[in-house]
Scaffold this motif. Structure first.
Motif, PDB file in Angstrom:
ATOM      1  N   LEU A 116       0.849  -1.187   0.000  1.00  0.00           N
ATOM      2  CA  LEU A 116       0.000   0.000   0.000  1.00  0.00           C
ATOM      3  C   LEU A 116       0.887   1.240   0.000  1.00  0.00           C
ATOM      4  CD1 LEU A 116      -2.818   1.326   0.216  1.00  0.00           C
ATOM      5  CD2 LEU A 116      -2.596   1.149   2.703  1.00  0.00           C
ATOM      6  N   GLU A 117       0.634   2.138  -0.949  1.00  0.00           N
ATOM      7  CA  GLU A 117       1.387   3.380  -1.058  1.00  0.00           C
ATOM      8  C   GLU A 117       0.400   4.529  -1.235  1.00  0.00           C
ATOM      9  OE1 GLU A 117       5.222   5.284  -3.465  1.00  0.00           O
ATOM     10  OE2 GLU A 117       4.487   3.268  -3.941  1.00  0.00           O
ATOM     11  N   SER A 154       4.199  -4.231   2.989  1.00  0.00           N
ATOM     12  CA  SER A 154       4.921  -2.957   2.860  1.00  0.00           C
ATOM     13  C   SER A 154       3.945  -1.792   2.846  1.00  0.00           C
ATOM     14  CB  SER A 154       5.776  -2.948   1.588  1.00  0.00           C
ATOM     15  OG  SER A 154       4.981  -2.814   0.428  1.00  0.00           O
ATOM     16  N   LEU A 155       4.330  -0.717   3.530  1.00  0.00           N
ATOM     17  CA  LEU A 155       3.506   0.484   3.645  1.00  0.00           C
ATOM     18  C   LEU A 155       4.372   1.705   3.353  1.00  0.00           C
ATOM     19  CD1 LEU A 155       0.864   1.970   4.573  1.00  0.00           C
ATOM     20  CD2 LEU A 155       1.850   1.942   6.884  1.00  0.00           C
ATOM     21  N   THR A 156       3.934   2.534   2.397  1.00  0.00           N
ATOM     22  CA  THR A 156       4.654   3.756   2.047  1.00  0.00           C
ATOM     23  C   THR A 156       3.694   4.937   2.114  1.00  0.00           C
ATOM     24  OG1 THR A 156       6.156   2.548   0.564  1.00  0.00           O
ATOM     25  CG2 THR A 156       6.014   4.937   0.278  1.00  0.00           C
ATOM     26  N   LYS A 181       6.483  -5.773   7.002  1.00  0.00           N
ATOM     27  CA  LYS A 181       7.940  -5.880   7.066  1.00  0.00           C
ATOM     28  C   LYS A 181       8.658  -4.605   6.638  1.00  0.00           C
ATOM     29  CE  LYS A 181       7.770 -10.828   5.960  1.00  0.00           C
ATOM     30  NZ  LYS A 181       8.181 -11.871   4.976  1.00  0.00           N
ATOM     31  N   GLU A 182       7.970  -3.738   5.892  1.00  0.00           N
ATOM     32  CA  GLU A 182       8.625  -2.526   5.383  1.00  0.00           C
ATOM     33  C   GLU A 182       7.718  -1.315   5.594  1.00  0.00           C
ATOM     34  OE1 GLU A 182       9.653  -3.052   1.308  1.00  0.00           O
ATOM     35  OE2 GLU A 182      10.676  -4.959   1.635  1.00  0.00           O
ATOM     36  N   ILE A 183       8.278  -0.269   6.189  1.00  0.00           N
ATOM     37  CA  ILE A 183       7.547   0.989   6.382  1.00  0.00           C
ATOM     38  C   ILE A 183       8.417   2.117   5.834  1.00  0.00           C
ATOM     39  CG2 ILE A 183       6.497   2.570   8.035  1.00  0.00           C
ATOM     40  CD1 ILE A 183       6.222   0.207   9.972  1.00  0.00           C
ATOM     41  N   THR A 184       7.867   2.899   4.914  1.00  0.00           N
ATOM     42  CA  THR A 184       8.591   4.027   4.337  1.00  0.00           C
ATOM     43  C   THR A 184       7.787   5.300   4.556  1.00  0.00           C
ATOM     44  OG1 THR A 184       9.556   2.604   2.622  1.00  0.00           O
ATOM     45  CG2 THR A 184       9.637   4.987   2.256  1.00  0.00           C
ATOM     46  N   LEU A 185       8.415   6.286   5.168  1.00  0.00           N
ATOM     47  CA  LEU A 185       7.766   7.572   5.433  1.00  0.00           C
ATOM     48  C   LEU A 185       8.524   8.665   4.688  1.00  0.00           C
ATOM     49  CD1 LEU A 185       7.239   7.210   9.295  1.00  0.00           C
ATOM     50  CD2 LEU A 185       5.646   6.608   7.463  1.00  0.00           C
ATOM     51  N   GLN A 186       7.860   9.282   3.721  1.00  0.00           N
ATOM     52  CA  GLN A 186       8.473  10.334   2.907  1.00  0.00           C
ATOM     53  C   GLN A 186       7.821  11.683   3.218  1.00  0.00           C
ATOM     54  OE1 GLN A 186      10.837  10.338   0.447  1.00  0.00           O
ATOM     55  NE2 GLN A 186      11.042   8.260  -0.333  1.00  0.00           N
TER      56      GLN A 186
END
Length: 584
Positions: A445-446, A475-477, A498-503
């Motif tokens: 999900l992005e 994964s979450l962005t 397993k993956e979290i990206t915060l921009q």
């Protein structure tokens, strides 16, 4: 280059060396050398040496147990029955080099390690070996009446025999220089070499993934590295064949075409068998193209209109003439396309695409990104929503389009695995959360926050409620969001993340600390990547003014918990870390 070693040696040869050299030049069948080499006197006179060297080059280059340094020991020479006088001669003229194996203990007897003067020389000699084996196979074939009919089968057999270890795209690229040189030595192999590569790309998992994956953004190039490299390999094979033989018009098989203003695609298009092309990917850097480059891309795309079995098409071109040709390609391949991606494109092509979506029965991945200055009509947006609600085959969707009138987000989630959306306002956020809350198969999900996203508390609440319901999410962005509370409120229920990206996310220091404290409770080890984050205390302001001290405190809060986190990046732009599993 190979001839130079022998020619230089001939100039410095003394009578004392002649006996050794006569021993290396025993008479052998010159006809087994590739035709190009037969025309060079120095090579004809050293055919025995070349045949031993080519065998050595092939066996050591294609040895699965070879070291990265491409060195080989005396045992390899003995195994291949390379005569000592040939080895001595090659060391003397510089084709081979010798060094001591320093990896052995000082107390043991030192063993010599050998290598070719340069890897390119080894690759060329390996190509010579395969070419000579082919000539030997064809020599016996000429005795039979159906020579022309069996020629293709012999060429295929030769490639399978000597390149059988190349089973993946990475293997092909590792030996690409050998394949390219082989096409120069034996131009008749061009079709068979391209077909061999084609067959590998059909089943190679990495190649298939690149073909079917939509790019992350209009300036992303990582997704087609293999496609570009394979295309360049095949084009260089064509180039070598053309340089060695006049009027080469043999068909070439290639699965994926990458259209770039920097590649003279028109030079090679006439060789490509259009019906076997599976994907077309247009250069994402169209905005940097000159007028002449634009014309080159236009003519290449126009030529590719012959392709009628495409599975994927990706473009970020906004040129009207090029898009007209792309529209024709869409219509031609409407029943075969599985992946469609248009980035930074105008409403004309989006409108046309939406109109033919119901015919695309094979479509599994759909990406559209328009421009805020070119909003699509509301009726087109409504038609898109209707299609998304009715379609059950889509696995991957990515939308960032602007409508003349707000259009609610809704889609069928039966088989949805990847979802990328630009959220323009709070109502859209609510609708998205309501739609995805039962997406049991959603893995990625992005979300992008639009400029008019203002009700931060409501957004935080909706996202906090959504995440635990996504049972397959890995994964979450999140881009440009402002949060008033921890979005990982129920970490134990988010079982596969397993993956979290915060921009460019904004939140207060207490909210950040709550987020960090919740991460160890995630069932999976998680990788967290943050870029250009704003950390501040108190009310989140409209104006983005980052508090440097608060940002430093936020990072220190993670760094000091060495038993829970491992920091992998800490610089001006990014702060990344992974969680550690705590044994209970």
């Amino acid at each position: 280059m190979l001839a130079l070693f022998f020619e230089w040696n001939a100039l410095k040869t003394t009578s004392r060396n002649q006996e050794c050299e006569r021993a290396t030049q025993a008479r052998m069948d010159v006809s087994l050398l590739p035709d190009y080499l037969c025309d060079i006197k120095a090579l004809r006179e050293n055919i025995r040496v070349i045949q031993y060297l080519s065998l050595l080059a092939y066996e050591t280059l294609f040895d699965k147990n070879k070291e990265i340094k491409l060195t080989f020991s005396n045992s390899a020479l003995e195994r291949l029955n390379i005569p000592n006088n040939v080895i001595k001669y090659c060391l003397n003229i510089g084709i081979l080099t010798e060094e001591q194996d320093v990896s052995l203990p000082a107390s043991s007897s030192q063993q010599s390690l050998f290598s070719f003067f340069h890897k390119s020389l080894q690759e060329y000699l390996a190509a010579v070996y395969v070419a000579s084996r082919l000539k030997e196979m064809l020599k016996s074939l000429k005795l039979f009446p159906n020579y022309d009919d069996d020629l293709a089968d012999v060429c295929k057999t030769c490639l399978r025999k000597y390149f059988g270890t190349c089973k993946t795209v990475v293997d092909i690229l590792d030996q690409s220089n050998v394949l390219i040189m082989l096409c120069g030595l034996e131009p008749q192999l061009l079709t068979n070499v391209s077909e061999y590569i084609y067959d590998v790309t059909l089943v190679d998992k990495s190649a298939v993934q690149e073909r079917n994956t939509v790019p992350q953004d209009s300036f992303s190039s990582n997704h087609h590295n293999l496609i570009k490299d394979i295309q360049m390999c095949i084009f260089m094979c064509i180039e070598e064949a053309m340089s060695s033989a006049k009027n080469v018009h043999t068909p070439v098989y290639i699965a994926d075409i990458y259209v770039s203003h920097s590649t003279d695609l028109l030079r090679y298009c006439e060789y490509v068998v259009s019906k076997y092309v599976l994907s077309i990917d247009l250069d994402r850097f169209w905005c940097f193209m000159k007028k002449t480059d634009n014309e080159t891309v236009y003519l290449a795309v126009k030529h590719l209109g012959k392709c009628d079995q495409l599975k994927a098409i990706k473009s970020s071109i906004s040129d009207d003439r090029i898009n007209n040709e792309i529209t024709k390609i869409l219509d031609t391949n409407v029943f075969t396309l599985e992946t469609v991606s248009f980035l930074e494109t105008d409403k004309k092509i989006i409108t046309h695409l939406v109109s033919i979506l119901p015919k695309m029965q094979q479509l599994t991945s759909l990406q559209m990104k328009g421009t805020i200055s070119d909003r699509i009509p509301h009726d087109v947006c409504s038609s898109l929503c209707t299609y998304l609600n009715q379609n059950t085959s889509l696995n991957h969707i990515a939308f960032n389009i602007y409508s003349e009138k707000f259009c609610m987000v809704s889609c069928n989630i039966d088989n949805l695995e990847t979802c990328t959306l630009s959220i323009e306002n709070v109502d859209m956020m609510k609708q998205m959360c309501n739609c995805l809350c039962e997406a049991d198969k959603l893995k990625h999900l992005e979300l992008y926050a639009g400029f008019f996203m203002r009700s931060y508390k409501t957004v935080t609440k909706n996202l906090t409620r959504l995440l635990p319901s996504l049972v397959s999410l890995s994964s979450l962005t999140l881009w440009d969001f402002s949060f008033t509370d921890n979005i990982i409120a129920r970490p134990c229920d988010i079982k596969n993340l397993k993956e979290i990206t915060l921009q460019e996310v904004t939140l207060s220091l207490p909210t950040w600390c709550k987020f960090i404290d919740s991460l160890p409770a995630l069932p999976q080890v998680a990788t967290v990547e943050t870029f250009d984050m704003d950390i501040r205390d108190g009310t989140i302001l409209e104006i983005r003014i980052c508090d440097i001290e608060q940002k430093a405190a936020a990072r220190q809060y993670v760094r000091e918990k060495t038993n829970l986190f491992r920091v992998t990046r800490d610089d001006t732009f990014g702060f990344c870390f992974t969680t550690k599993k705590v044994r209970l």
